[in-house]
Scaffold this active site. Structure first.
Site: not given
Length: 322
Positions: A102, A104, A278, A293
């Protein structure tokens, strides 16, 4: 005054199309502007950059460093860090494992431009992350596929059960112009069950319509915008969408387009969310894997003809500028 560690900064290329390791820099919110510019240039050049030995970083330090690269996106809900900086989120294996390729937050109108990921708790083995270059994937397309993708649009949704347009006349979304847009779900599962679950999650669903080929806002490169949040292509039947999606995803995730990072304590990764996909690797059994994150606000995607993406339902991310 430039610190000695900053003078020693080096960038080591790790793959033909994607990935580099940066050494000789201590990440924090006080980096010299010239060093920040070098890191930014390395990110755009290599798609994802990695740092070892950043043991000094905590949530506040990660957030302060992220603000040197852009405006962090405010985090809400269960993934937010309690009493921590408002832009740091938890990526916790106890809540789920992101094992699908995907980019983000493609269900939003303004897709994050980059993310900064820090290892907090690592398993004794496994738990790597893979990244793929969507710019290299586009560049390697044969001419007929380029012409097809350059005029193709897809609907992306945060609702995993979305079945919009799966039945004729059911669930069509109205575009800003008021005409219904047909979509065919990429999920070949129980249709009625998914429609019921989709209705249950509808209130919080974010949906956006994006070009399959976007122009990178900084480099001008053409990249493929797909991944696990894509639910169907505009104007195509379910089977057509599914086959084409699998074909293009296969192109994106060819081994030659990817890099694999084996995490160590103190590691940090930064990726260009405009030019990569990723996924995590679930090969660590029931051990705990926790990453923190920070995502940075991006721009509305634009296709090669200058047309902008459209938000269909939901709002836009809130950035933190103070």
């Amino acid at each position: 005054m430039v610190r000695p560690a900053e003078i020693a900064l080096t960038v080591t290329k790790l793959g033909t199309h994607i990935g580099a390791r940066v050494d000789g820099v201590r990440l924090d919110g006080d980096l010299e502007s010239g060093v920040v510019e070098l890191l930014h240039a390395a990110l755009l050049r290599h798609g994802v950059i990695f740092f070892r030995g950043q043991h000094h970083l905590d949530d506040e330090g990660q957030f302060a460093f992220a603000k040197r690269l852009g405006a962090p996106i405010r985090v809400f809900g269960p993934n937010a860090i309690a009493a921590g900086p408002p832009g740091v989120s938890r990526v916790d294996s106890r809540r789920g494992k992101a094992t699908r390729w995907h980019t983000d937050h493609t269900f939003a109108l303004t897709i994050p431009k980059a993310s900064i990921l820090r290892a907090v708790t690592l398993p004794a083995y496994g738990g790597s992350t893979l990244w793929a270059s969507t710019a290299a994937a586009y560049a390697s397309l044969p001419t007929p596929l380029r012409h097809l993708t350059e005029n193709l649009w897809a609907m992306h949704s945060s609702n995993r059960y979305d079945q919009l347009g799966y039945l004729e006349g059911v669930g069509a979304i109205l575009t800003p112009g008021g005409s219904p847009t047909p979509y065919r779900s990429l999920q070949d599962t129980n249709m009625l069950g998914n429609q019921l679950r989709a209705a249950h999650e509808e209130e919080s669903t974010l949906r956006a319509e994006h070009p399959v080929v976007r122009v990178h806002p900084e480099t001008g490169e053409r990249t493929l915008l797909l991944g696990g949040w894509a639910r169907g292509f505009v104007g195509l039947e379910h089977y057509e969408s599914q086959v084409l999606f699998e074909l293009l995803q296969h192109r994106i995730t060819l081994p030659e387009n990817t890099i694999r990072w084996d995490w160590e304590p103190g590691d940090v990764a930064i990726w260009d969310n405009c030019a990569t996909q990723h996924r995590a690797v679930d090969d660590y059994d029931d051990q705990h894997r926790l990453m923190h994150r920070v995502a940075l606000i991006g721009e509305v995607p634009v296709d090669i003809h200058g047309r902008c993406s459209r938000q269909l339902t939901g709002g836009t991310p809130e950035s933190i500028t103070d």
